[in-house]
Design a protein around this motif. Structure first.
Motif, short mmCIF file in Angstrom:
data_model
loop_
_atom_site.label_atom_id
_atom_site.label_comp_id
_atom_site.label_asym_id
_atom_site.label_seq_id
_atom_site.Cartn_x
_atom_site.Cartn_y
_atom_site.Cartn_z
N THR A 381 0.76 -1.28 -0.16
CA THR A 381 -0.10 0.06 -0.28
C THR A 381 0.91 1.10 0.05
OG1 THR A 381 -0.11 0.11 2.46
CG2 THR A 381 -1.63 -1.14 1.23
N LYS A 382 0.31 2.34 -0.44
CA LYS A 382 1.01 3.48 -0.19
C LYS A 382 1.37 3.98 1.20
CE LYS A 382 0.50 8.54 -1.67
NZ LYS A 382 0.95 8.92 -0.26
N ALA A 383 0.65 3.64 2.08
CA ALA A 383 0.96 3.89 3.47
C ALA A 383 2.11 3.23 3.92
CB ALA A 383 -0.28 3.53 4.34
N GLN A 384 2.37 1.89 3.30
CA GLN A 384 3.69 1.16 3.53
C GLN A 384 4.77 1.63 3.20
OE1 GLN A 384 1.89 -2.74 2.33
NE2 GLN A 384 1.87 -3.46 4.54
N ASP A 386 5.17 4.75 2.32
CA ASP A 386 5.60 6.07 2.87
C ASP A 386 6.23 5.65 4.26
OD1 ASP A 386 4.49 7.68 0.98
OD2 ASP A 386 2.36 8.09 1.88
N GLN A 387 5.63 4.83 4.95
CA GLN A 387 6.31 4.39 6.11
C GLN A 387 7.75 3.85 5.86
OE1 GLN A 387 5.31 5.02 9.46
NE2 GLN A 387 7.39 4.46 9.98
N ALA A 388 7.81 3.17 5.12
CA ALA A 388 9.53 2.63 4.51
C ALA A 388 10.24 3.89 4.29
CB ALA A 388 9.16 1.71 3.46
N LYS A 390 9.91 6.88 5.24
CA LYS A 390 10.40 7.52 6.53
C LYS A 390 11.39 6.75 7.42
CE LYS A 390 7.75 9.45 10.48
NZ LYS A 390 6.21 9.57 11.45
N ASN A 391 11.27 5.57 7.61
CA ASN A 391 12.15 4.87 8.26
C ASN A 391 13.25 4.70 7.87
OD1 ASN A 391 9.95 3.81 9.91
ND2 ASN A 391 9.71 2.09 8.77
#
Length: 447
Positions: A381-384, A386-388, A390-391
């Motif tokens: 997903t896009k959220a995943q 974005d989180q990757a 960010k990390n």
């Protein structure tokens, strides 16, 4: 009044300069001092070899010296006296848990950092006085640990005492807020850390994550312990390698090569052990694996690894089914049962359904019991994403800060240059001692 208290209440001489040693006078100096560094020198030299015995006493009026001090306003004096009062020497009247917790919650970190050895002593003695019910050590140790270092990513001796205490009383989740901060800094001026502290912290961290079935993090912590540099491998590193091996069998169905900088002796010891034999036979049917471990069951129980062994064995059918997906497109439940050594088609069906729900395989089961396998499709997903990202940005920033710290260290640059000029430090596969020290046994009971 105890013997320690009465002896402290009177004046005595210490040192070659015949300095008068009096606890009442010292408390007065603590409450009026405006120079923390000078006060630390005074506290450090107070009473000479009898310092802790004298600090454990009471005032001439029978009052507890801690009652005259405030943890925040008189951090250094409070730290010295409290750590001395908590020592295991007989005759000491230990302060209450409330007093210990109050100090750990209110002390001034910048003042406590002037006496790192006393902070280590305090942490060790907190564990000692709560040894009959170690869970009471967790709150003060946590507050001490989170407030004392300038960064949560700085390893201290308090980390070791806190994590080992959490594991000892099986409060694994309590350790997570500390374990979630990756260690990137060690400051010898901040704490009298030893090589073994680092090993114990990551070993016990791996145990905590494994107990919570957070296998990826358990693998990470055990690997850090295993790969810590050293000419002679520590016994705890071999124990960590055994657990690392079992965790990897749960995660991947096989072991992964250890990094090249891992001490070669450890690998040889593992391959020659019961664990090496187990790895060579894995995965196989549950009955075959149970027969295989039966001859070494005493070893696994003694080393407190039987729980992990059982979980590895229970995962074996799933890895055998995963292997079938790369060979067959369609296979009956009965045929799968024979391949994995199961006598029940219903158990096989339940296992396959569980694997489908967990996203481990992509398959369908027909009414007549035929299983059709297809390639796994990964959905991100896009959220995943974005989180990757960010990390990754956070890790990049962390590494950049660490690199700047290292490259500004004269000691680091000197050692790096010396290492480049002499590469003979690397151990050949046939070099080294026959095995690690045999002194590692005190941590077996925590598992």
């Amino acid at each position: 009044m105890s013997q320690a208290g009465s002896s402290t209440a009177t004046a005595a001489t210490a040192g070659t300069n015949h300095e008068v040693v009096n606890l009442d006078q010292l408390v007065q100096e603590i409450t009026t001092s405006t120079d923390s560094k000078a006060l630390n020198v005074r506290l450090h030299t107070f009473g000479g070899k009898d310092r802790d015995r004298l600090l454990s006493g009471i005032l001439t009026n029978g009052q507890d010296p801690l009652a005259s001090l405030d943890p925040e306003q008189h951090t250094l004096g409070y730290l010295y006296i409290l750590s001395a009062r908590l020592s295991p020497n007989p005759g000491h009247h230990h302060p209450s848990l409330r007093v210990i917790e109050d100090f750990c919650l209110r002390f001034k970190p910048e003042e406590a950092r002037l006496a790192p050895e006393r902070v280590t002593t305090l942490a060790k003695n907190i564990v000692h006085v709560t040894s009959q019910n170690l869970k009471y050590a967790l709150t003060p140790l946590y507050n001490l640990l989170t407030r004392y270092p300038p960064s949560r990513s700085t390893l201290t001796t308090i980390h070791t005492h806190f994590i080992t205490s959490c594991v000892t009383v099986h409060h694994y989740a309590t350790a997570l807020p500390v374990l979630s901060h990756p260690i990137t800094n060690v400051d010898p001026k901040l704490t009298d850390l030893t090589y073994n502290d680092n090993l114990l912290y990551h070993y016990c961290g791996g145990v905590a994550f494994a107990a919570l079935k957070r296998w990826e993090k358990a693998e990470e912590f055990f690997e850090i312990c295993v790969t810590a540099p050293g000419t002679i491998p520590a016994a705890i590193q071999l124990e960590a390698l055994k657990k690392l091996t079992l965790v990897q069998l749960i995660l991947y169905g096989k072991t992964k090569p250890t990094p090249k900088y891992t001490n070669a002796v450890l690998g040889r010891l593992l391959r020659a052990s019961a664990y090496g034999n187990f790895v060579r036979e894995y995965p196989a049917s549950i009955s075959k694996l149970q027969t295989s471990i039966s001859k070494d069951i005493e070893t696994y129980n003694t080393e407190k690894n039987m729980g992990l062994i059982n979980q590895v064995i229970q995962r074996a059918p799933r890895w055998l089914i995963r292997k079938l997906t790369s060979t067959y497109v369609t296979l009956g439940l009965g045929d799968i049962a024979k391949e994995i050594g199961s006598s029940s088609e219903d158990e096989v069906r339940a296992t396959i359904v569980s694997m489908i729900e967990a996203g481990e395989i992509n398959a369908t089961i027909s009414v007549d019991g035929n299983v059709t396998f297809s390639d796994l499709t990964t959905t991100v997903t896009k959220a995943q994403i974005d989180q990757a990202l960010k990390n990754a940005q956070a890790q990049s920033k962390l590494l950049l800060e660490l690199e700047r710290t290292l490259t500004s260290s004269k000691e680091y640059l000197s050692k790096a240059l010396k290492q480049r000029e002499n590469d003979s430090y690397a151990m050949d596969d046939d070099d080294g001692p026959g095995g690690p020290p045999s002194t590692f046994n005190q941590w077996g009971d925590i598992l």
